[in-house]
Design a protein around this motif. Structure first.
Motif, PDB file in Angstrom:
ATOM      1  N   PHE B  21       0.840  -1.211   0.000  1.00 33.73           N
ATOM      2  CA  PHE B  21       0.000   0.000   0.000  1.00 33.73           C
ATOM      3  C   PHE B  21       0.871   1.256   0.000  1.00 33.73           C
ATOM      4  O   PHE B  21       0.644   2.198  -0.749  1.00 33.73           O
ATOM      5  CB  PHE B  21      -0.891   0.033   1.234  1.00 33.73           C
ATOM      6  N   ALA B  22       1.859   1.254   0.882  1.00 32.81           N
ATOM      7  CA  ALA B  22       2.705   2.442   1.013  1.00 32.81           C
ATOM      8  C   ALA B  22       3.449   2.731  -0.291  1.00 32.81           C
ATOM      9  O   ALA B  22       3.596   3.882  -0.687  1.00 32.81           O
ATOM     10  CB  ALA B  22       3.694   2.257   2.162  1.00 32.81           C
ATOM     11  N   LEU B  25       1.172   4.277  -3.131  1.00 33.37           N
ATOM     12  CA  LEU B  25       0.743   5.675  -3.054  1.00 33.37           C
ATOM     13  C   LEU B  25       1.810   6.480  -2.326  1.00 33.37           C
ATOM     14  O   LEU B  25       1.628   6.865  -1.175  1.00 33.37           O
ATOM     15  CB  LEU B  25      -0.597   5.778  -2.326  1.00 33.37           C
ATOM     16  N   PRO B  26       2.929   6.752  -2.981  1.00 34.80           N
ATOM     17  CA  PRO B  26       4.006   7.490  -2.322  1.00 34.80           C
ATOM     18  C   PRO B  26       3.636   8.954  -2.147  1.00 34.80           C
ATOM     19  O   PRO B  26       2.779   9.462  -2.867  1.00 34.80           O
ATOM     20  CB  PRO B  26       5.180   7.340  -3.288  1.00 34.80           C
ATOM     21  N   PRO B  27       4.291   9.655  -1.224  1.00 37.26           N
ATOM     22  CA  PRO B  27       4.017  11.083  -1.037  1.00 37.26           C
ATOM     23  C   PRO B  27       4.336  11.864  -2.308  1.00 37.26           C
ATOM     24  O   PRO B  27       5.254  11.513  -3.039  1.00 37.26           O
ATOM     25  CB  PRO B  27       4.961  11.485   0.093  1.00 37.26           C
ATOM     26  N   ALA B  28       3.576  12.937  -2.555  1.00 38.62           N
ATOM     27  CA  ALA B  28       3.801  13.758  -3.747  1.00 38.62           C
ATOM     28  C   ALA B  28       5.182  14.393  -3.700  1.00 38.62           C
ATOM     29  O   ALA B  28       5.629  14.864  -2.658  1.00 38.62           O
ATOM     30  CB  ALA B  28       2.740  14.849  -3.832  1.00 38.62           C
ATOM     31  N   GLU B  32      10.205   7.744  -5.416  1.00 40.37           N
ATOM     32  CA  GLU B  32       9.817   6.483  -4.805  1.00 40.37           C
ATOM     33  C   GLU B  32      11.042   5.632  -4.477  1.00 40.37           C
ATOM     34  O   GLU B  32      11.870   5.363  -5.330  1.00 40.37           O
ATOM     35  CB  GLU B  32       8.921   5.737  -5.775  1.00 40.37           C
ATOM     36  N   PRO B 176       6.542   2.160   6.072  1.00 42.91           N
ATOM     37  CA  PRO B 176       5.594   3.234   5.876  1.00 42.91           C
ATOM     38  C   PRO B 176       5.587   4.252   7.014  1.00 42.91           C
ATOM     39  O   PRO B 176       5.425   5.433   6.791  1.00 42.91           O
ATOM     40  CB  PRO B 176       4.247   2.507   5.791  1.00 42.91           C
ATOM     41  N   ARG B 181       3.925   9.408   6.793  1.00 46.50           N
ATOM     42  CA  ARG B 181       2.478   9.270   6.654  1.00 46.50           C
ATOM     43  C   ARG B 181       1.880   9.174   8.038  1.00 46.50           C
ATOM     44  O   ARG B 181       2.140   8.238   8.769  1.00 46.50           O
ATOM     45  CB  ARG B 181       2.132   8.014   5.856  1.00 46.50           C
TER      46      ARG B 181
END
Lengths: 152, 182
Positions: B21-22, B25-28, B32, B176, B181
């Motif tokens: 999952f982490a 959808l990595p942080p903007a 990655e 994660p 997050r």
């Protein structure tokens, strides 16, 4: 091509890919009523966006298909345990197709940007960042909850 | 060994749900960082690609549709989906053929739950760009094309993308909780 456009294009390619993606609007945003209202998009501007997109669409469709085909070729080579040389040449083909698609996309976005006022563009980019932040926050809350439920 | 049920802290271990999952959808704006394990494990690379696909599909959906279900309903869907994923991964089962379609379906259901759980009100900004319900069929097709182009051109894929095969130097795993997050 104007010097400014060339400079912007070069800068875009030099940035990390995820940064580029984060800084550009996604989807057919000018057709979303709430987005149009948020940035006060005029009917004339919507028409201009449609025209710009219509001119770019054939190359976008073609570029997307080409990139996906090249990705499939690369995956086939990897799955078949092909030699390093074969895989390397297919990697190069994938990245060449990706670069071409990115070029088409960025030039289209540059054209769109020119039709907007600076404050409209800034708000659009801000909205994009807000969206990603909200998704990350929801995602983080979910992960925290799942970790709390799972036995260590 | 199964990607969903094993420890993810070792470079040799398959990736677990939360790690996938982490990564999906990595942080903007943050490049990655991929675990080194992905380089050598086609199964985990494909699983990650499936999760990413599920996340992308969900991002394009109208949040108002998701909000019609109650939190309890989504909780039940989530639990059932996790159980289905674990059944698919049970040792001794012929899962190779089914995984390609079963995992994305399960992932989609699970991520549905993710996007509505712990969320008392819909996000107006996100809904503004994600809402495609009012668009014509042609505009929806164009919207999907542009999102696909955005994803492909920026190299946001794993199994078939070159960038996805290369681990971040010095990074053997991703926790994660350490990625900011919260």
């Amino acid at each position: 091509m104007r010097p400014l456009a060339v400079a912007l294009l070069c800068a875009a390619f030099l940035l990390p890919s995820s940064s580029r993606a984060a800084d550009l609007p996604e989807g057919k945003w000018w057709k979303h009523p709430r987005v149009a209202a948020e940035i006060n998009l005029t009917p004339d501007q919507v028409r201009e966006m449609d025209d710009i997109f219509a001119r770019a669409r054939p190359k976008l469709v073609e570029g997307k298909a080409e990139l996906e085909k090249r990705q499939g070729d690369l995956q086939d080579a990897i799955d078949a345990n092909a030699g390093r040389g074969e895989v390397a040449s297919r990697i190069e083909a994938v990245e060449a197709a990706r670069t071409e698609l990115q070029k088409t996309r960025i030039l289209m976005v540059l054209d769109m940007r020119r039709t907007l006022k600076p404050e409209q563009w800034d708000r659009l980019i801000e909205m994009r960042r807000e969206i990603r932040q909200q998704r990350r926050e929801r995602f983080g809350r979910y992960l925290e909850r799942r970790r709390g439920e799972q036995p260590r | 060994m199964d990607p969903q049920n094993t420890n993810r802290t070792s470079p040799d271990a398959h990736l677990a749900d939360d790690a996938l999952f982490a990564l999906a959808l990595p942080p903007a704006g943050v490049p990655e960082a991929l675990p080194a394990h992905l380089l050598a494990c086609p199964r985990c690379a494909r699983a990650l690609a499936d999760w990413k696909s599920a996340v992308r599909d969900l991002e394009a959906r109208d949040e108002a549709v998701l909000d019609r279900r109650s939190a309890e309903e989504w909780e039940a869907v989530e639990d059932a989906t996790l159980a289905a994923i674990r059944r698919e991964g049970a040792p001794g089962r012929a899962r190779a053929k089914t995984l390609r379609w079963a995992l994305p379906v399960a992932a989609s259901l699970l991520v549905f739950a993710l996007f509505v759980s712990n969320r008392p009100t819909p996000s107006p900004t996100a809904a503004a760009l994600d809402d495609t319900a009012g668009l014509s069929a042609q505009d929806q097709a164009d919207d999907a094309l542009l999102r696909d182009v955005d994803r492909l051109a920026s190299g946001d894929e794993t199994a078939s993308g070159v960038g996805g095969l290369a681990p971040d130097p010095g990074t053997s795993d991703l926790a994660p909780a350490d990625e900011g997050r919260s």
